[in-house]
Design an enzyme around this catalytic site. Structure first.
Site, PDB file in Angstrom:
ATOM      1  N   LYS A 122       0.831  -1.218   0.000  1.00  0.00           N
ATOM      2  CA  LYS A 122       0.000   0.000   0.000  1.00  0.00           C
ATOM      3  C   LYS A 122       0.861   1.262   0.000  1.00  0.00           C
ATOM      4  O   LYS A 122       0.612   2.186  -0.768  1.00  0.00           O
ATOM      5  CB  LYS A 122      -0.918   0.036   1.235  1.00  0.00           C
ATOM      6  CG  LYS A 122      -1.885  -1.121   1.337  1.00  0.00           C
ATOM      7  CD  LYS A 122      -2.820  -0.983   2.541  1.00  0.00           C
ATOM      8  CE  LYS A 122      -2.124  -1.072   3.896  1.00  0.00           C
ATOM      9  NZ  LYS A 122      -1.669  -2.427   4.264  1.00  0.00           N
ATOM     10  N   ARG A 165      -9.697   0.815   8.691  1.00  0.00           N
ATOM     11  CA  ARG A 165      -9.254  -0.528   9.003  1.00  0.00           C
ATOM     12  C   ARG A 165     -10.298  -1.321   9.784  1.00  0.00           C
ATOM     13  O   ARG A 165     -10.048  -2.474  10.131  1.00  0.00           O
ATOM     14  CB  ARG A 165      -7.997  -0.416   9.864  1.00  0.00           C
ATOM     15  CG  ARG A 165      -6.795  -1.179   9.366  1.00  0.00           C
ATOM     16  CD  ARG A 165      -5.673  -0.855  10.332  1.00  0.00           C
ATOM     17  NE  ARG A 165      -4.471  -1.590  10.074  1.00  0.00           N
ATOM     18  CZ  ARG A 165      -3.447  -1.131   9.359  1.00  0.00           C
ATOM     19  NH1 ARG A 165      -3.499   0.038   8.775  1.00  0.00           N
ATOM     20  NH2 ARG A 165      -2.358  -1.857   9.239  1.00  0.00           N
ATOM     21  N   ARG A 176      11.870  -6.915   3.992  1.00  0.00           N
ATOM     22  CA  ARG A 176      11.997  -5.493   3.659  1.00  0.00           C
ATOM     23  C   ARG A 176      12.962  -4.753   4.584  1.00  0.00           C
ATOM     24  O   ARG A 176      13.452  -3.677   4.225  1.00  0.00           O
ATOM     25  CB  ARG A 176      10.640  -4.789   3.588  1.00  0.00           C
ATOM     26  CG  ARG A 176       9.895  -4.582   4.888  1.00  0.00           C
ATOM     27  CD  ARG A 176       8.500  -3.982   4.610  1.00  0.00           C
ATOM     28  NE  ARG A 176       7.687  -3.931   5.815  1.00  0.00           N
ATOM     29  CZ  ARG A 176       6.389  -3.678   5.816  1.00  0.00           C
ATOM     30  NH1 ARG A 176       5.749  -3.485   4.692  1.00  0.00           N
ATOM     31  NH2 ARG A 176       5.717  -3.642   6.948  1.00  0.00           N
ATOM     32  N   ARG A 221      11.175  -2.283  11.590  1.00  0.00           N
ATOM     33  CA  ARG A 221       9.985  -1.977  12.392  1.00  0.00           C
ATOM     34  C   ARG A 221       9.820  -2.997  13.504  1.00  0.00           C
ATOM     35  O   ARG A 221      10.000  -4.195  13.281  1.00  0.00           O
ATOM     36  CB  ARG A 221       8.741  -1.983  11.491  1.00  0.00           C
ATOM     37  CG  ARG A 221       8.483  -0.655  10.844  1.00  0.00           C
ATOM     38  CD  ARG A 221       7.382  -0.722   9.814  1.00  0.00           C
ATOM     39  NE  ARG A 221       6.125  -1.274  10.313  1.00  0.00           N
ATOM     40  CZ  ARG A 221       5.018  -1.290   9.597  1.00  0.00           C
ATOM     41  NH1 ARG A 221       4.994  -0.801   8.358  1.00  0.00           N
ATOM     42  NH2 ARG A 221       3.918  -1.811  10.098  1.00  0.00           N
ATOM     43  N   ARG A 272      -0.784  -9.418  13.198  1.00  0.00           N
ATOM     44  CA  ARG A 272      -1.319  -8.399  12.281  1.00  0.00           C
ATOM     45  C   ARG A 272      -2.192  -9.029  11.203  1.00  0.00           C
ATOM     46  O   ARG A 272      -3.211  -8.462  10.812  1.00  0.00           O
ATOM     47  CB  ARG A 272      -0.160  -7.601  11.658  1.00  0.00           C
ATOM     48  CG  ARG A 272       0.430  -6.581  12.660  1.00  0.00           C
ATOM     49  CD  ARG A 272       1.846  -6.205  12.342  1.00  0.00           C
ATOM     50  NE  ARG A 272       1.984  -5.538  11.064  1.00  0.00           N
ATOM     51  CZ  ARG A 272       3.128  -5.496  10.367  1.00  0.00           C
ATOM     52  NH1 ARG A 272       4.215  -6.083  10.856  1.00  0.00           N
ATOM     53  NH2 ARG A 272       3.176  -4.878   9.219  1.00  0.00           N
TER      54      ARG A 272
HETATM   55  P1  ADP Z   1       0.805  -2.466   7.801  1.00  0.00           P
HETATM   56  O1  ADP Z   1      -0.275  -2.288   6.790  1.00  0.00           O
HETATM   57  O2  ADP Z   1       2.089  -2.977   7.220  1.00  0.00           O
HETATM   58  O3  ADP Z   1       0.397  -3.264   8.999  1.00  0.00           O
HETATM   59  P2  ADP Z   1       0.565   0.335   8.740  1.00  0.00           P
HETATM   60  O4  ADP Z   1       1.706   1.286   8.674  1.00  0.00           O
HETATM   61  O5  ADP Z   1      -0.627   0.619   7.898  1.00  0.00           O
HETATM   62  O6  ADP Z   1       1.238  -1.056   8.381  1.00  0.00           O
HETATM   63  O7  ADP Z   1       0.069   0.185  10.259  1.00  0.00           O
HETATM   64  C1  ADP Z   1       0.947  -0.121  11.305  1.00  0.00           C
HETATM   65  C2  ADP Z   1       0.198  -0.209  12.632  1.00  0.00           C
HETATM   66  O8  ADP Z   1      -0.392   1.073  12.935  1.00  0.00           O
HETATM   67  C3  ADP Z   1      -0.982  -1.182  12.690  1.00  0.00           C
HETATM   68  O9  ADP Z   1      -0.564  -2.500  12.977  1.00  0.00           O
HETATM   69  C4  ADP Z   1      -1.823  -0.564  13.818  1.00  0.00           C
HETATM   70  O10 ADP Z   1      -1.276  -0.863  15.087  1.00  0.00           O
HETATM   71  C5  ADP Z   1      -1.648   0.922  13.595  1.00  0.00           C
HETATM   72  N1  ADP Z   1      -2.694   1.472  12.698  1.00  0.00           N
HETATM   73  C6  ADP Z   1      -2.484   2.039  11.478  1.00  0.00           C
HETATM   74  N2  ADP Z   1      -3.645   2.434  10.927  1.00  0.00           N
HETATM   75  C7  ADP Z   1      -4.615   2.111  11.816  1.00  0.00           C
HETATM   76  C8  ADP Z   1      -6.027   2.251  11.821  1.00  0.00           C
HETATM   77  N3  ADP Z   1      -6.683   2.795  10.782  1.00  0.00           N
HETATM   78  N4  ADP Z   1      -6.712   1.804  12.905  1.00  0.00           N
HETATM   79  C9  ADP Z   1      -6.073   1.262  13.942  1.00  0.00           C
HETATM   80  N5  ADP Z   1      -4.755   1.083  14.007  1.00  0.00           N
HETATM   81  C10 ADP Z   1      -4.015   1.508  12.963  1.00  0.00           C
END
Ligand code: ADP
Length: 184
Positions: free
Chosen positions: A13, A88, A127, A131, A142
């Protein structure tokens, strides 16, 4: 143009969001990036969400919705936005729909990147972004959270006929071309 980029962790994404923003000249809003930068800068928000991100769980809907809706009211987003990592949950999706309709705007496309689970895991592990949630155990959490809480968002937008399913396996440029075709 308001575009949502959707998909499981590791689907690409962030990479495709960067390409979309330079093509369409609209800003990128990544909730994950917002949280990581707040954690790095040790802000009150960062302190509040650090343990949640480290665990691979979701930040509470209320917190995320407030951040995103505050952000989307800024001038720079009035031409559109590429949303990445939000919504999400179905609660977040419903709040976003309300925000757009209250503001006389709408979602133009919901693009979901489809990638097999084995490939997601190997991409995240290779990658090497360092993190804290990129460990095998946290990736498992996740993916579980994605299946249970996030995937229902897809059905929410299928009902609105907005979903474009994109094969997320291939080169970055191939996938970007597929997205551009789907947006036409
Ligand atoms: P990825 O898609 O690789 O898991 P993101 O950078 O989108 O990575 O998200 C990393 C973390 O940030 C998630 O695992 C969650 O803890 C938090 N997070 C991000 N966006 C949201 C959201 N919309 N609602 C709740 N938690 C979120």
């Amino acid at each position: 143009m308001n575009i949502i980029l959707f998909g499981p962790p590791g689907a690409g994404k962030g990479t495709q969001a960067e390409k979309l923003i330079s093509r369409f000249n609209i800003p990128h809003l990544s909730t994950g990036n917002i949280f990581r930068s707040n954690i790095k800068n040790q802000t009150p928000l960062g302190k509040k969400v650090k343990a949640i991100l480290d665990d691979g769980k979701l930040v509470p809907d209320e917190t995320v919705v407030e951040i995103v809706t505050d952000e989307l009211q800024k001038d720079e987003y009035q031409k559109g936005v590429v949303l990445d990592g939000f919504p999400r949950t179905v609660i977040q999706a419903t709040a976003l729909d309300k925000f757009f309709s209250d503001n006389g705007s709408r979602i133009d496309a919901f693009v979901t990147l489809s990638v097999p689970e084995e490939e997601l895991i190997s991409r995240i592990l290779s990658r090497g972004e360092g993190r804290s949630d990129d460990t095998p155990e946290k990736i498992k959490t996740r993916l579980q959270v994605y299946r249970n809480e996030t995937e229902p968002v897809l059905n929410h937008y299928k009902k609105q006929n907005l979903v474009k399913v994109i094969d997320g396996v291939g080169s970055i440029d191939e996938i970007f071309d597929r997205i551009l075709k789907a947006l036409k």
